[in-house]
Write a protein that holds these residues in place. Structure first.
Motif, PDB file in Angstrom:
ATOM      1  N   CYS A 158       0.844  -1.204   0.000  1.00  0.00           N
ATOM      2  CA  CYS A 158       0.000   0.000   0.000  1.00  0.00           C
ATOM      3  C   CYS A 158       0.877   1.251   0.000  1.00  0.00           C
ATOM      4  O   CYS A 158       1.697   1.441   0.895  1.00  0.00           O
ATOM      5  CB  CYS A 158      -0.923   0.012   1.220  1.00  0.00           C
ATOM      6  SG  CYS A 158      -1.985   1.473   1.279  1.00  0.00           S
ATOM      7  N   TRP A 212      -7.565   1.727  -0.291  1.00  0.00           N
ATOM      8  CA  TRP A 212      -6.641   0.827  -0.991  1.00  0.00           C
ATOM      9  C   TRP A 212      -6.746  -0.573  -0.406  1.00  0.00           C
ATOM     10  O   TRP A 212      -6.850  -1.549  -1.143  1.00  0.00           O
ATOM     11  CB  TRP A 212      -5.211   1.372  -0.879  1.00  0.00           C
ATOM     12  CG  TRP A 212      -4.229   0.689  -1.777  1.00  0.00           C
ATOM     13  CD1 TRP A 212      -3.832   1.105  -3.011  1.00  0.00           C
ATOM     14  CD2 TRP A 212      -3.502  -0.528  -1.516  1.00  0.00           C
ATOM     15  NE1 TRP A 212      -2.921   0.223  -3.529  1.00  0.00           N
ATOM     16  CE2 TRP A 212      -2.696  -0.793  -2.636  1.00  0.00           C
ATOM     17  CE3 TRP A 212      -3.461  -1.418  -0.452  1.00  0.00           C
ATOM     18  CZ2 TRP A 212      -1.857  -1.898  -2.708  1.00  0.00           C
ATOM     19  CZ3 TRP A 212      -2.629  -2.521  -0.532  1.00  0.00           C
ATOM     20  CH2 TRP A 212      -1.839  -2.754  -1.649  1.00  0.00           C
ATOM     21  N   HIS A 237      -5.580   5.105   2.484  1.00  0.00           N
ATOM     22  CA  HIS A 237      -4.999   3.863   2.989  1.00  0.00           C
ATOM     23  C   HIS A 237      -6.106   2.814   3.158  1.00  0.00           C
ATOM     24  O   HIS A 237      -5.965   1.676   2.703  1.00  0.00           O
ATOM     25  CB  HIS A 237      -4.297   4.137   4.328  1.00  0.00           C
ATOM     26  CG  HIS A 237      -3.600   2.962   4.920  1.00  0.00           C
ATOM     27  ND1 HIS A 237      -2.322   2.612   4.578  1.00  0.00           N
ATOM     28  CD2 HIS A 237      -4.010   2.057   5.844  1.00  0.00           C
ATOM     29  CE1 HIS A 237      -1.963   1.535   5.263  1.00  0.00           C
ATOM     30  NE2 HIS A 237      -2.977   1.185   6.038  1.00  0.00           N
ATOM     31  N   TYR A 273      -0.037   4.294   0.480  1.00  0.00           N
ATOM     32  CA  TYR A 273      -0.571   5.351   1.345  1.00  0.00           C
ATOM     33  C   TYR A 273      -0.231   5.055   2.789  1.00  0.00           C
ATOM     34  O   TYR A 273      -0.548   3.987   3.299  1.00  0.00           O
ATOM     35  CB  TYR A 273      -2.089   5.473   1.175  1.00  0.00           C
ATOM     36  CG  TYR A 273      -2.489   5.706  -0.253  1.00  0.00           C
ATOM     37  CD1 TYR A 273      -2.278   6.931  -0.860  1.00  0.00           C
ATOM     38  CD2 TYR A 273      -3.067   4.684  -1.003  1.00  0.00           C
ATOM     39  CE1 TYR A 273      -2.634   7.142  -2.185  1.00  0.00           C
ATOM     40  CE2 TYR A 273      -3.428   4.885  -2.326  1.00  0.00           C
ATOM     41  CZ  TYR A 273      -3.207   6.115  -2.913  1.00  0.00           C
ATOM     42  OH  TYR A 273      -3.551   6.328  -4.216  1.00  0.00           O
TER      43      TYR A 273
END
Length: 57
Positions: free
Chosen positions: A31, A44, A41, A33
């Motif tokens: 991820c 995702w 976050h 983020y």
């Protein structure tokens, strides 16, 4: 500043990126983020998780 969702989460680019990342075999740790951007976050990870469930079915 907080960002409000005015659409379906599945339409968000962060969700779509997570979904396609899982389809490519990426780990949850991929991820991009950080926790400073918790909304993206979370979106995702939601996309990643949904793709994971689809692949497991």
């Amino acid at each position: 500043m907080s960002r409000m969702l005015h659409h379906e989460p599945e339409d968000d680019p962060a969700y779509q990126a997570g979904h396609s990342a899982r389809e490519r075999g990426a780990s949850r740790l991929a991820c991009p983020y950080g926790l400073h951007d918790m909304l993206r976050h979370s979106l995702w990870l939601a996309g990643w998780h949904d793709a994971d469930m689809e692949l497991s079915a």
